[in-house]
Design an enzyme around this catalytic site. Sequence first.
Site, PDB file in Angstrom:
ATOM      1  N   GLY A  13       0.840  -1.284  -0.140  1.00 19.63           N
ATOM      2  CA  GLY A  13       0.079  -0.129   0.159  1.00 19.63           C
ATOM      3  C   GLY A  13       0.905   1.314  -0.028  1.00 19.63           C
ATOM      4  N   GLY A  15       0.842   5.643   0.887  1.00 15.30           N
ATOM      5  CA  GLY A  15       0.062   6.490   1.390  1.00 15.30           C
ATOM      6  C   GLY A  15       0.899   7.837   1.399  1.00 15.30           C
ATOM      7  N   GLY A  18       4.629   8.025   2.500  1.00  5.85           N
ATOM      8  CA  GLY A  18       5.372   6.704   2.303  1.00  5.85           C
ATOM      9  C   GLY A  18       4.732   5.489   1.700  1.00  5.85           C
ATOM     10  N   VAL A  20       4.070   0.876   2.087  1.00 11.65           N
ATOM     11  CA  VAL A  20       4.127  -0.407   3.045  1.00 11.65           C
ATOM     12  C   VAL A  20       4.619  -1.292   2.128  1.00 11.65           C
ATOM     13  CG1 VAL A  20       3.055  -1.978   4.744  1.00 11.65           C
ATOM     14  CG2 VAL A  20       2.526   0.422   4.908  1.00 11.65           C
ATOM     15  N   ASP A 129      -9.531   6.040  17.280  1.00 11.48           N
ATOM     16  CA  ASP A 129     -10.019   6.052  15.861  1.00 11.48           C
ATOM     17  C   ASP A 129     -10.349   4.606  15.388  1.00 11.48           C
ATOM     18  OD1 ASP A 129     -10.599   7.158  13.213  1.00 11.48           O
ATOM     19  OD2 ASP A 129      -8.591   6.737  12.641  1.00 11.48           O
TER      20      ASP A 129
END
Length: 406
Positions: A13, A15, A18, A20, A129
């Site tokens: 993934g 974002g 950065g 993953v 969250d």
Amino acid sequence: MRMGKYEMGRTLGEGHFGKVKLARDADTGRTFAIKILDRQRILAMKINEQIKREIATLKLLKHPNVVRLYEVSASKTKIYMVLEYVNGGELFDKIALKGKLTEKEARKLFQQLIDAVAYCHEKGVYHRDLKPENVLVDAKGNIKVSDFGLSALPQNQLKDGLLHTTCGSPNYIAPEVLLNKGYDGSMSDIWSCGVILYVMLTGNLPFDDQNVVVLYQKILKGNAHIPKWLSQGAQHILRKILDPNPIMRIDVDGIKAHEWFKKGYAPAVPFNDDEEDISMDVDSLNMTEHNGIQDKIAINQMNAFQLIGMSSCLDLSGFFEKELKVIQDCKGLANSRGQESLLISAEVFEINESLYVVELKKSSGDCSLYRKLCETLSEDLGTCKSQQFLKQDSIRQEIGRYNSSF
């Protein structure tokens, strides 16, 4: 490609800060997920405190239903977080695929969720969250709570013993957080767990609306529709958790003692504190502390809820009184050729006589002009922390699933 003993694989993934990557320990063959963060972006976006908070929190947590952090290191340009690899995807995707889960399946996952949350609370960690997107599922069907970027530790509490930062995801936020008068982190997490249980059992959100103000009105009233086709036990525990009064809301001990919850319950056993301790080069992270600032998250990636909640003086209890909605299309801002090239929609909500919430959305036109407009508005509205004001084409994103990035 290698990072120390880890052989880097495909990207899992990406974002804003950065990516993953899947990685394998060359010595043991064990797989991990390595979060690679760009240090320059972190410093530029001023989220160094958020990263340090997430690392400090994950270092404390060693539980079968919480994603593990095994190692942290840094180079001059990157920060590397070696995390447990959870290969079953998000709980959100599992629910979306099936529409809703059976009570037996939902109960098992809810038991694991409560185990994880109770363990976090015992360690003094409040997630703040919790939502299906932040709950992962492994290949065996067990959950792993993740994403502690908005979490709070005991030192984040003020002298009244409460938390005061307004944060979270709109559909899962507890009503007492919206009121901005201080809240118990454990009870707000319990509320979010109740919303997750409702979604697992019904496939729908208990409180939802495209208009964020109307959504918050519904949450503050707390009148969730509990389907009659659910078992009596499921209906009862949902009502007890989704009580808008945190004093009357059922707590972790009450949930664990509930007859519906106890069916087939096998408590998880936390790992030993000295097991697989984290290798962490904290000094090399070189992220400056902000002395004297507690329970504050400096972050430029936020959702519409966080935008509205940025003002420390904002009391959303006024949503009960009245709402004023004005939609106005604004044309102008000619480009260098003298042509009108920007169309903006604005929604204005009156919270009380002296407080208004304004939402802007670019309907069409040049993005750079829109950003310039937002920067100008940000400077003009600087008294309420609006330096983090709109930096993207629209703040009206899909509230239930994705956070808007500013």
